[in-house]
Design an enzyme around this catalytic site. Structure first.
Site, short mmCIF file in Angstrom:
data_model
loop_
_atom_site.label_atom_id
_atom_site.label_comp_id
_atom_site.label_asym_id
_atom_site.label_seq_id
_atom_site.Cartn_x
_atom_site.Cartn_y
_atom_site.Cartn_z
N TYR A 113 0.87 -1.17 0.00
CA TYR A 113 0.00 0.00 0.00
C TYR A 113 0.91 1.22 0.00
O TYR A 113 1.71 1.40 0.92
CB TYR A 113 -0.91 0.02 1.25
CG TYR A 113 -1.83 1.22 1.28
CD1 TYR A 113 -3.05 1.19 0.63
CD2 TYR A 113 -1.47 2.39 1.94
CE1 TYR A 113 -3.89 2.30 0.63
CE2 TYR A 113 -2.31 3.49 1.95
CZ TYR A 113 -3.51 3.44 1.30
OH TYR A 113 -4.35 4.54 1.31
N ASP A 127 9.61 3.02 0.80
CA ASP A 127 8.47 3.76 1.34
C ASP A 127 8.49 3.52 2.84
O ASP A 127 8.05 2.48 3.33
CB ASP A 127 7.17 3.24 0.70
CG ASP A 127 5.93 3.88 1.30
OD1 ASP A 127 6.04 4.52 2.37
OD2 ASP A 127 4.83 3.71 0.72
N LYS A 156 3.09 10.94 7.30
CA LYS A 156 2.38 10.71 8.56
C LYS A 156 2.92 11.57 9.72
O LYS A 156 2.85 12.78 9.67
CB LYS A 156 2.41 9.23 8.90
CG LYS A 156 1.55 8.39 7.89
CD LYS A 156 1.19 7.05 8.45
CE LYS A 156 0.45 6.16 7.47
NZ LYS A 156 -0.95 6.49 7.29
C1 LIG Z 1 3.37 2.66 3.62
C2 LIG Z 1 2.45 3.79 3.26
N1 LIG Z 1 2.75 4.56 2.21
C3 LIG Z 1 1.99 5.59 1.85
C4 LIG Z 1 0.85 5.89 2.55
C5 LIG Z 1 -0.02 7.03 2.12
O1 LIG Z 1 0.06 8.09 3.00
P1 LIG Z 1 -1.12 9.17 3.02
O2 LIG Z 1 -2.30 8.49 3.61
O3 LIG Z 1 -0.57 10.28 3.86
O4 LIG Z 1 -1.35 9.59 1.61
C6 LIG Z 1 0.49 5.13 3.66
C7 LIG Z 1 -0.73 5.43 4.41
O5 LIG Z 1 -1.25 4.67 5.18
C8 LIG Z 1 1.31 4.04 4.02
O6 LIG Z 1 1.01 3.26 5.05
#
Ligand SMILES: Cc1ncc(COP(=O)(O)O)c(C=O)c1O
Length: 441
Positions: free
Chosen positions: A168, A255, A282
């Site tokens: 994700y 990520d 976050k």
């Molecule tokens: C690993 C990861 N990458 C990207 C995101 C996306 O972040 P945002 O919700 O701030 O767009 C999330 C959100 O849960 C995430 O867990």
């Protein structure tokens, strides 16, 4: 499969009855949330604007929060064991953060200009991540990832983006699954040329990418699948991926939107593996909307507007003064090695304690994860798992613990060791009741 929130029909009649009764009691306990939700559906499709928060029959409306607790509009107080899906790391009212934000508020909103806090925050971030020589800011993890991918493709002049099964990477970079799970109806995804590779399987990655390696411009990987169920990457898998990406001339992106809370420099620092680019978001925004992408100088230099052919990257709130102040303050004063170590040790303790107690009591659950980020799983037959998780969720709410229906558990700095022990006892007791319900027919 669709994304609509439908009742989980358990094939087990005992569980089905437990779920019905849990929902009825939820409805009875939360009349004001129910009314507020009904009102919300008049202007928001489905009554909300963040699908992650959907609960059947309706989500609770929160009025306020303090320390590790939140209080809903019906007056129930919950100890927070979800921490806004990892982003609420500082609790609800950290005084250092609140003071810095209040001061920034007093200085005025929205200058449409740079402030010294932007570079201060950036300096703090690049000092933490060996993979970040330079960094740029955005407004969410999704945006940071989309920008990082676009940057990597431009840098390599290639077209394909490799993601992993279960990954994700944001609202427009989601539901990457191979096999019969497929992409659910209703998911919209940014139109990159994705290739979905197997996680923790370097031979599978090489077999898949071998024939197309000259087209692979970016490989993006979570050092632990977050929303995909807190599945840690094998350290050797990440090392092999590092080597393979170099071999095929791709840009390797970690990520670390979630895993950056596992140590001051994220999981990459813990493992000593340096990707070409890193994305975070976050909690780094200190409570405000935030995302950042950074990497090697030769890649990030493409944004240096003083150079010919630089990439233009706008964004009204990229350097919002409030976010810059909150982010820099959190980084300098709250995200200390000691605080992160304490919290991650507490998370390890919680996971071990849950697993030991589930085992002793023969409860059909287990916990998985790393440090302060964990996920509860149910081991009942597949067709009953969703219903069992839902019953557990409602029971934990009734006991005063804020968790997610899908079982995500994330600690925050305000959670004490006593709170964790209380949560473990509550979860084990509730798990026993779920097991009893499943056996009752
Ligand atoms: C690993 C990861 N990458 C990207 C995101 C996306 O972040 P945002 O919700 O701030 O767009 C999330 C959100 O849960 C995430 O867990």
């Amino acid at each position: 499969m669709t994304l609509s929130r439908q009742s989980n029909a358990a094939s087990n009649p005992g569980l089905a009855a437990a779920l019905q009764s849990a929902r009825a009691s939820y409805l009875e306990r939360n009349p004001k949330s129910h009314a507020a939700y009904s009102k919300a559906t008049e202007s928001l499709p489905g009554g909300g604007t963040r699908t992650t928060l959907v609960v059947d029959p309706f989500p609770l409306m929160i009025e306020s929060g303090k320390g590790s607790e939140i209080t809903d509009v019906d007056g129930h107080t919950y100890k927070d064991f979800l921490s806004d899906y990892t982003s609420g790391l500082y609790g609800k009212s950290n005084p250092v953060l609140l003071e810095a934000i209040s001061k920034a508020l007093a200085q005025g909103l929205q200058f449409g200009a740079h402030t010294p806090h932007e570079a201060r925050f950036a300096a703090g971030l690049v000092a933490r991540f060996p993979s970040m020589d330079l960094v740029r800011f955005a407004n969410s993890g999704t945006e940071a990832n989309m920008l990082a991918l676009t940057t990597a493709l431009k840098h390599t002049g290639r077209s394909k983006v490799v993601v992993f099964d279960g990954a994700y990477h944001g609202s427009l970079l989601c539901h990457f699954h191979t096999g019969d799970k497929g992409m659910p109806e209703g998911v919209v995804r940014a139109p990159f040329d994705f290739v979905i590779a197997p996680y923790n399987d370097i031979d599978g990655v090489k077999a898949l990418l071998g024939p197309i390696k000259a087209d692979v411009g970016a490989i993006i990987v979570e050092p632990m699948l977050g929303a995909g169920g807190c599945v840690p990457a094998e350290p050797q898998f990440l090392r092999d991926l590092r080597d393979y990406s170099t071999e095929i001339g791709s840009v390797l992106i970690f990520d670390e939107v979630q895993t950056s809370r596992l140590s001051p420099g994220g999981r990459q620092a813990l493992l000593g593996i340096t990707p070409d680019m890193t994305t975070v978001g976050k909690f780094f925004g200190g409570g405000f909307a935030f995302g950042a992408f950074g990497g090697k100088r030769e890649i990030m230099d493409m944004f240096d507007i003083r150079k010919p052919g630089a990439i233009s990257h706008g964004g009204t709130f990229n350097n919002s003064p409030l976010t810059m102040v909150a982010g820099a303050t959190a980084l300098e004063h709250l995200l200390t090695p000691e605080a992160l170590e304490r919290l991650n040790n507490l998370g390890d303790h919680m996971r071990d304690a849950l697993n030991a107690a589930f085992k002793t009591t023969n409860a059909p659950f287990f916990a998985k994860g790393l440090g302060s980020i964990n996920q509860l799983y149910c081991t009942l037959p597949a067709e009953d798992r969703d219903a069992a998780m839902e019953v557990l969720f409602f029971m934990l709410l009734e006991k005063g613990y804020w968790v997610s229906q899908r079982g995500t558990l994330a600690l925050n700095f305000e959670n004490s060791a006593e709170e964790v022990d209380g949560f473990v006892a509550a979860a084990v007791e509730a798990a026993g009741r779920v097991a009893a319900a499943a056996k009752s027919h």
